[in-house]
Motif scaffolding. Structure first.
Motif, PDB file in Angstrom:
ATOM      1  N   GLY A  15      51.755  10.521 -70.978  1.00 15.32           N
ATOM      2  CA  GLY A  15      52.653  10.830 -71.793  1.00 15.32           C
ATOM      3  C   GLY A  15      52.353  11.413 -73.085  1.00 15.32           C
ATOM      4  O   GLY A  15      53.125  11.474 -73.984  1.00 15.32           O
ATOM      5  N   SER A  16      51.175  12.259 -72.969  1.00 13.29           N
ATOM      6  CA  SER A  16      50.831  13.209 -74.118  1.00 13.29           C
ATOM      7  C   SER A  16      51.787  14.195 -74.457  1.00 13.29           C
ATOM      8  O   SER A  16      51.454  14.672 -75.461  1.00 13.29           O
ATOM      9  CB  SER A  16      49.383  13.542 -74.007  1.00 13.29           C
ATOM     10  OG  SER A  16      49.339  14.572 -72.759  1.00 13.29           O
ATOM     11  N   GLY A  17      52.368  14.711 -73.526  1.00 10.77           N
ATOM     12  CA  GLY A  17      53.353  15.659 -73.823  1.00 10.77           C
ATOM     13  C   GLY A  17      52.753  17.441 -73.991  1.00 10.77           C
ATOM     14  O   GLY A  17      53.508  18.094 -74.184  1.00 10.77           O
ATOM     15  N   GLN A  18      51.408  17.362 -73.473  1.00  7.98           N
ATOM     16  CA  GLN A  18      50.691  18.605 -73.743  1.00  7.98           C
ATOM     17  C   GLN A  18      51.376  19.419 -72.641  1.00  7.98           C
ATOM     18  O   GLN A  18      51.432  20.780 -72.928  1.00  7.98           O
ATOM     19  CB  GLN A  18      49.282  18.639 -73.348  1.00  7.98           C
ATOM     20  CG  GLN A  18      48.558  17.655 -74.309  1.00  7.98           C
ATOM     21  CD  GLN A  18      48.609  18.659 -75.623  1.00  7.98           C
ATOM     22  OE1 GLN A  18      48.362  19.773 -75.674  1.00  7.98           O
ATOM     23  NE2 GLN A  18      49.161  18.001 -76.797  1.00  7.98           N
ATOM     24  N   CYS A  19      51.758  19.067 -71.383  1.00  8.64           N
ATOM     25  CA  CYS A  19      52.681  19.970 -70.490  1.00  8.64           C
ATOM     26  C   CYS A  19      53.803  20.520 -70.895  1.00  8.64           C
ATOM     27  O   CYS A  19      54.080  21.818 -70.629  1.00  8.64           O
ATOM     28  CB  CYS A  19      52.583  19.140 -69.109  1.00  8.64           C
ATOM     29  SG  CYS A  19      53.598  17.653 -69.115  1.00  8.64           S
ATOM     30  N   GLY A  46      57.191  31.041 -62.045  1.00 10.44           N
ATOM     31  CA  GLY A  46      56.535  32.253 -62.030  1.00 10.44           C
ATOM     32  C   GLY A  46      55.879  32.266 -63.638  1.00 10.44           C
ATOM     33  O   GLY A  46      55.474  33.257 -64.048  1.00 10.44           O
ATOM     34  N   ASP A  47      55.810  30.927 -64.291  1.00  6.85           N
ATOM     35  CA  ASP A  47      55.458  31.169 -65.586  1.00  6.85           C
ATOM     36  C   ASP A  47      53.831  30.706 -65.635  1.00  6.85           C
ATOM     37  O   ASP A  47      53.347  29.983 -65.119  1.00  6.85           O
ATOM     38  CB  ASP A  47      56.037  29.758 -66.193  1.00  6.85           C
ATOM     39  CG  ASP A  47      55.727  29.581 -67.651  1.00  6.85           C
ATOM     40  OD1 ASP A  47      54.627  30.281 -68.242  1.00  6.85           O
ATOM     41  OD2 ASP A  47      56.427  28.863 -68.504  1.00  6.85           O
ATOM     42  N   PRO A  48      53.185  31.687 -66.056  1.00  8.36           N
ATOM     43  CA  PRO A  48      51.859  31.863 -65.881  1.00  8.36           C
ATOM     44  C   PRO A  48      51.127  30.536 -66.799  1.00  8.36           C
ATOM     45  O   PRO A  48      49.938  30.124 -66.765  1.00  8.36           O
ATOM     46  CB  PRO A  48      51.126  33.010 -66.692  1.00  8.36           C
ATOM     47  CG  PRO A  48      52.345  33.755 -67.523  1.00  8.36           C
ATOM     48  CD  PRO A  48      53.557  32.977 -66.770  1.00  8.36           C
ATOM     49  N   LEU A  49      51.954  30.056 -67.840  1.00  9.26           N
ATOM     50  CA  LEU A  49      51.599  28.824 -68.624  1.00  9.26           C
ATOM     51  C   LEU A  49      51.547  27.738 -67.852  1.00  9.26           C
ATOM     52  O   LEU A  49      50.904  26.536 -68.419  1.00  9.26           O
ATOM     53  CB  LEU A  49      52.359  28.636 -69.824  1.00  9.26           C
ATOM     54  CG  LEU A  49      52.326  29.688 -71.055  1.00  9.26           C
ATOM     55  CD1 LEU A  49      52.958  29.702 -72.101  1.00  9.26           C
ATOM     56  CD2 LEU A  49      50.878  29.961 -71.406  1.00  9.26           C
ATOM     57  N   ARG A  55      45.586  22.514 -67.126  1.00  4.36           N
ATOM     58  CA  ARG A  55      44.022  22.661 -67.755  1.00  4.36           C
ATOM     59  C   ARG A  55      44.360  21.830 -69.065  1.00  4.36           C
ATOM     60  O   ARG A  55      43.276  21.220 -69.447  1.00  4.36           O
ATOM     61  CB  ARG A  55      43.599  23.961 -68.062  1.00  4.36           C
ATOM     62  CG  ARG A  55      43.284  24.647 -66.890  1.00  4.36           C
ATOM     63  CD  ARG A  55      42.367  25.980 -67.179  1.00  4.36           C
ATOM     64  NE  ARG A  55      43.294  27.036 -67.513  1.00  4.36           N
ATOM     65  CZ  ARG A  55      43.819  27.955 -66.832  1.00  4.36           C
ATOM     66  NH1 ARG A  55      43.806  27.695 -65.465  1.00  4.36           N
ATOM     67  NH2 ARG A  55      44.847  28.746 -67.062  1.00  4.36           N
ATOM     68  N   ALA A  56      45.326  21.766 -69.789  1.00  4.99           N
ATOM     69  CA  ALA A  56      45.545  21.210 -71.219  1.00  4.99           C
ATOM     70  C   ALA A  56      45.751  19.393 -70.981  1.00  4.99           C
ATOM     71  O   ALA A  56      45.536  18.785 -71.909  1.00  4.99           O
ATOM     72  CB  ALA A  56      46.699  21.823 -71.891  1.00  4.99           C
TER      73      ALA A  56
END
Length: 67
Positions: A15-19, A46-49, A55-56
């Motif tokens: 639950g870090s919330g980074q996503c 379609g979101d490149p993030l 990765r985050a």
């Protein structure tokens, strides 16, 4: 063109919330504060993030699978 499928391993998520902070159009946090893929966004929308969010993730709970 390849397609991707995004999922979150709820057993690993802390639950870090980074996503949700990195790709809010793909991820959210559920009522308990754990990461979740928004309905209909399992393909990344379609979101490149979406890949950056994987990765985050500090515990690598996000899987990005390519066909």
């Amino acid at each position: 063109m390849s397609t991707i499928r995004i999922s979150i391993d709820s057993d690993l998520c802390v639950g870090s919330g980074q996503c949700a902070m990195t790709a809010p159009s793909v991820f959210t946090q559920d009522d308990d504060g754990y990461g979740a893929v928004l309905p209909g966004r399992e393909d990344g929308g379609g979101d490149p993030l979406a890949r950056e969010a994987a990765r985050a993730c500090p515990v690598q709970a996000i899987a990005v699978e390519e066909d």
